[in-house]
Design an enzyme around this catalytic site. Structure first.
Site, mmCIF file in Angstrom:
data_model
loop_
_atom_site.group_PDB
_atom_site.id
_atom_site.type_symbol
_atom_site.label_atom_id
_atom_site.label_comp_id
_atom_site.label_asym_id
_atom_site.label_seq_id
_atom_site.Cartn_x
_atom_site.Cartn_y
_atom_site.Cartn_z
ATOM 1 N N PRO A 191 -13.065 9.571 -30.843
ATOM 2 C CA PRO A 191 -13.189 10.995 -31.151
ATOM 3 C C PRO A 191 -13.797 11.186 -32.535
ATOM 4 O O PRO A 191 -13.487 10.431 -33.453
ATOM 5 C CB PRO A 191 -11.745 11.499 -31.131
ATOM 6 N N LYS A 195 -20.446 12.569 -30.863
ATOM 7 C CA LYS A 195 -21.025 12.597 -29.520
ATOM 8 C C LYS A 195 -21.557 13.998 -29.179
ATOM 9 O O LYS A 195 -22.684 14.144 -28.710
ATOM 10 C CB LYS A 195 -19.988 12.143 -28.484
ATOM 11 N N HIS A 412 -11.118 -13.416 -39.208
ATOM 12 C CA HIS A 412 -11.376 -13.788 -37.816
ATOM 13 C C HIS A 412 -12.884 -13.788 -37.524
ATOM 14 O O HIS A 412 -13.436 -14.770 -37.039
ATOM 15 C CB HIS A 412 -10.636 -12.795 -36.908
ATOM 16 N N GLU A 413 -13.525 -12.699 -37.879
ATOM 17 C CA GLU A 413 -14.962 -12.590 -37.583
ATOM 18 C C GLU A 413 -15.762 -13.587 -38.415
ATOM 19 O O GLU A 413 -16.717 -14.191 -37.924
ATOM 20 C CB GLU A 413 -15.457 -11.160 -37.843
ATOM 21 N N ASP A 488 -11.578 -13.800 -26.921
ATOM 22 C CA ASP A 488 -12.296 -15.037 -27.235
ATOM 23 C C ASP A 488 -11.755 -16.182 -26.399
ATOM 24 O O ASP A 488 -12.502 -16.981 -25.856
ATOM 25 C CB ASP A 488 -12.090 -15.412 -28.712
HETATM 26 P P1 ADP Z 1 -17.116 13.931 -30.850
HETATM 27 O O1 ADP Z 1 -17.816 14.797 -29.873
HETATM 28 O O2 ADP Z 1 -17.589 12.500 -30.813
HETATM 29 O O3 ADP Z 1 -15.630 14.013 -30.816
HETATM 30 P P2 ADP Z 1 -18.299 15.719 -32.717
HETATM 31 O O4 ADP Z 1 -19.718 15.592 -32.351
HETATM 32 O O5 ADP Z 1 -17.561 16.884 -32.177
HETATM 33 O O6 ADP Z 1 -17.521 14.398 -32.300
HETATM 34 O O7 ADP Z 1 -18.175 15.652 -34.278
HETATM 35 C C1 ADP Z 1 -17.463 16.616 -34.988
HETATM 36 C C2 ADP Z 1 -18.124 16.902 -36.297
HETATM 37 O O8 ADP Z 1 -18.119 15.754 -37.120
HETATM 38 C C3 ADP Z 1 -19.567 17.268 -36.167
HETATM 39 O O9 ADP Z 1 -19.728 18.624 -35.924
HETATM 40 C C4 ADP Z 1 -20.127 16.870 -37.517
HETATM 41 O O10 ADP Z 1 -19.905 17.870 -38.471
HETATM 42 C C5 ADP Z 1 -19.298 15.681 -37.888
HETATM 43 N N1 ADP Z 1 -19.987 14.436 -37.555
HETATM 44 C C6 ADP Z 1 -19.570 13.498 -36.670
HETATM 45 N N2 ADP Z 1 -20.424 12.460 -36.624
HETATM 46 C C7 ADP Z 1 -21.426 12.739 -37.478
HETATM 47 C C8 ADP Z 1 -22.616 12.052 -37.863
HETATM 48 N N3 ADP Z 1 -22.950 10.864 -37.352
HETATM 49 N N4 ADP Z 1 -23.422 12.634 -38.776
HETATM 50 C C9 ADP Z 1 -23.084 13.826 -39.298
HETATM 51 N N5 ADP Z 1 -21.993 14.522 -38.984
HETATM 52 C C10 ADP Z 1 -21.140 13.996 -38.084
HETATM 53 ZN ZN ZN Z 2 -13.051 -12.903 -31.944
#
Ligand code: ADP
Ligand code: ZN
Length: 605
Positions: A191, A195, A412-413, A488
């Site tokens: 989350p 995305k 580990h890595e 692994d």
């Molecule tokens: P997800 O859908 O993966 O839960 P969101 O896209 O809703 O995440 O992200 C929530 C907020 O976090 C976005 O509106 C943005 O402000 C910030 N955010 C998340 N990832 C990025 C990123 N890679 N670059 C800039 N802002 C980001």
């Molecule tokens: Zn490993």
């Protein structure tokens, strides 16, 4: 459907307006009401000059010209009094005028009809008129505002998605060639990794419409509602093509179909999922409708979703590493008034495990902190305080990886990587990270082992050593076993087993294949064995000895390069992700120190 609901509302509104107007009109033409007593009193006093009777309704006029109306409980006894006073009487039957009757009848009917049209839409499974907010989910959002520039630190995902943008911009260019265009992209990641933002950015870059809704929006109490919502959505999307449909949390509908538990909720979910699959299979790919779905639980998704022609593009978005976090900080810092002296990289380094959303939140909290103190600029101290506040909240949710866990993962890595580096005939190191991905705490990427190529025994054995290097390093440094190496160990066991049984590479068994068709070696227990118990024991022993030899070898390497292991792990803890080049820098500095060390010890002896 949408037109019907509009028509229904229109009829309803017009009917209301007419009814209201008619009532106002009636009030206008109806003179002020009087009680019967007042009327009789005025009558007796001779103030009234004419009277009009309609049933029991009495209207009339005073000598002064003022009009009035009243209601006579007993017209029969009223008439003699009127005649006695010599008043001019007119009368009409009680029945209303045709036009009025018509309206009185039509208005309620049309109101009912309007309401029925509106409700019909609800009962046929679409969004109800009483939930216009929900209805508007099917209205696309034109979002030119979010572009790839707003998404930082996930360049690999962006590169893959650029192709999609290309297609959305010029669908004809591809369909003319007969190329099949991807229909679905599955974004997987924790989350807050961006995305949703990325999906919006695709739409923004290509400047196409963007439909967005959550998987749980489909799942309602009533069976069939979700499925029909899916159909509505796709119908609407096809009309607005080219466009993007974004389905957040697709696991809410796309979980594995159970088949046997037939509870109502599952039934509904499965119907919805089936509808989605049918729709995705149904639309031809020249329609330029691309479904982007997001999930943080790819493991529970129904494999049917991943088939070709559906979500066949899968993009994993990892939590950002230091560099990624610095870039994301940069994007969000642009929106606040920040002190120029602040070192974003330093802040980024201090928040390992933060997602993009948490970084966005951090920047905002820092600005709020500064605001509370009436500052003109956000300073480093504000970031520090905001960070403490956020981490305090997060600790309860145990999202942030504990420092001890990070250390164990780093060793580990590093263990994997060093064993791989010190052996001949291994895949070159590609990338190494201690950023958690899914259930894995870290990852050391070599090229994947696949069946298409031939491999030497040397290579396979070294691969096992490399795999065991993680566990060995943990044991050497912390003298503790963790479950982090389970994957692994599974892979090492599989290779060792195939080495012995399938590839005939062990001296005591020889080149005999004990492989069973279509049978995973990991599940051969219980299946009929085409070999004797004695052979089975020999195979088991052989596998065990391959593994233990490899383990010892890995241990020897890591003991010898103990200093490198520490150096490497420290570098990983700072950088979180390192590519081959960065690893090489650490390696060369280690070699230099070691040379000096050896020279010194050589001089001493
Ligand atoms: P997800 O859908 O993966 O839960 P969101 O896209 O809703 O995440 O992200 C929530 C907020 O976090 C976005 O509106 C943005 O402000 C910030 N955010 C998340 N990832 C990025 C990123 N890679 N670059 C800039 N802002 C980001
Ligand atoms: Zn490993």
């Amino acid at each position: 459907m949408k037109n019907q609901i509009q028509l229904g509302l229109l009829i309803f509104t017009i009917a209301c307006v007419i009814l209201l107007g008619y009532n106002v009109y009636l009030r206008e033409i109806t003179p002020p009401e009087q009680t019967y007593t007042e009327f009789i009193t005025s009558l007796q006093q001779g103030e009234i000059i004419n009277v009009h009777l309609r049933g029991s309704q009495v209207t009339g006029e005073y000598a002064s010209g003022k009009k009035f109306s009243s209601y006579a409980p007993d017209v029969a006894s009223l008439l003699p009094q009127l005649l006695e006073k010599n008043i001019h009487i007119s009368a009409e039957p009680e029945a209303e005028k045709g036009i009025v009757t018509f309206f009185k009848f039509l208005l309620p009917m049309s109101m009912l009809y309007g309401a029925w049209l509106v409700f019909k839409r609800k009962s046929s499974g679409s969004s109800s008129a009483f939930n216009l907010g929900r209805h508007s989910r099917f209205t696309p959002v034109k979002s030119d505002r979010v572009t790839f520039r707003d998404v930082a630190g996930i360049s690999e995902a962006k590169v893959e998605l650029l192709e999609i943008v290309e297609f959305l911009k010029q669908p004809e260019k591809y369909s003319r060639l007969g190329a099949k265009i991807p229909k679905g992209v599955l974004l997987q990641g924790a989350p807050g990794t961006g995305k949703t933002l990325l999906a919006k950015a695709i739409a923004g870059e290509a400047s196409v419409s963007f439909f967005s809704l959550g998987g749980s929006d489909f799942v309602e109490m009533f069976v069939g509602v979700g499925a029909s919502r899916v159909r509505d959505l796709f119908a609407e999307a096809k009309r607005s093509a080219p466009c993007i449909i974004f389905i957040d949390e697709i696991d809410a509908i796309g979980g594995k179909r159970s088949g046997n538990t037939a509870t109502g909720a599952n039934d509904e979910r499965e119907q919805t999922l089936n509808a989605l699959l049918v729709e995705m299979d149904g639309f031809s790919s020249d329609k330029a409708v691309i479904v982007v779905a997001a999930t943080n639980r790819p493991d529970i998704l129904d494999p049917a979703l991943m088939r070709p022609g559906r979500f066949d593009r899968q993009i994993t978005i990892a939590l950002p590493d230091v560099k990624g976090r610095t870039k994301i900080l940069g994007v969000h810092a642009q929106q606040i008034a920040m002190d120029k002296s602040i070192d974003l990289a330093a802040i980024a380094r201090s928040v390992p495990g933060f997602s993009g959303a948490e970084i966005a939140n951090l920047v905002n909290e820092a600005a709020l902190m500064a605001g509370r103190k009436n500052k003109k600029k956000v300073e480093l101290i504000d970031f520090e305080e905001a960070k403490d506040k956020i981490i305090m909240g997060l600790e309860q949710k145990s999202i942030v990886v504990s420092e001890q866990n990070r250390r164990v993962t780093a060793y580990h890595e590093a263990g994997h990587a060093i064993v791989g580096m010190m052996l001949e005939e291994t895949d070159p190191l590609h990338k190494i990270t201690i950023i958690p991905r899914g259930r894995a705490m870290g990852l050391t990427q070599h090229l994947p082992l696949d069946d298409q190529h031939t491999y030497s025994r040397e290579y396979l054995v070294n691969r096992i050593k490399t795999l065991l290097g993680g566990r060995v390093a943990e044991t050497l440094v912390f003298n503790r076993l963790t479950t982090g190496a389970s994957n692994d160990i599974t892979m090492a066991t599989e290779i060792a087993t195939r080495l012995v049984c399938e590839w005939g590479m062990s001296s005591s068994i020889g080149p005999i294949s004990y492989r069973m068709e279509n049978e995973s070696f990991l599940s051969h227990a219980g299946s009929s064995k085409p070999y004797s118990e004695v052979t089975a024991e020999k195979i088991d022993n052989e596998i065990t000895s391959v593994i233990s030899e490899c383990y010892e070898e890995a241990e020897k390497i890591l003991r010898k390069h103990n200093k490198f292991l520490h150096k490497f792990a420290e570098a990983l803890l700072i950088n979180e992700t390192m590519d081959a080049e960065e690893v090489d820098i650490v390696f060369r500095s280690y070699v230099r120190e070691r040379k000096v060390e050896l020279e010194l010890s050589g001089k001493r002896s």
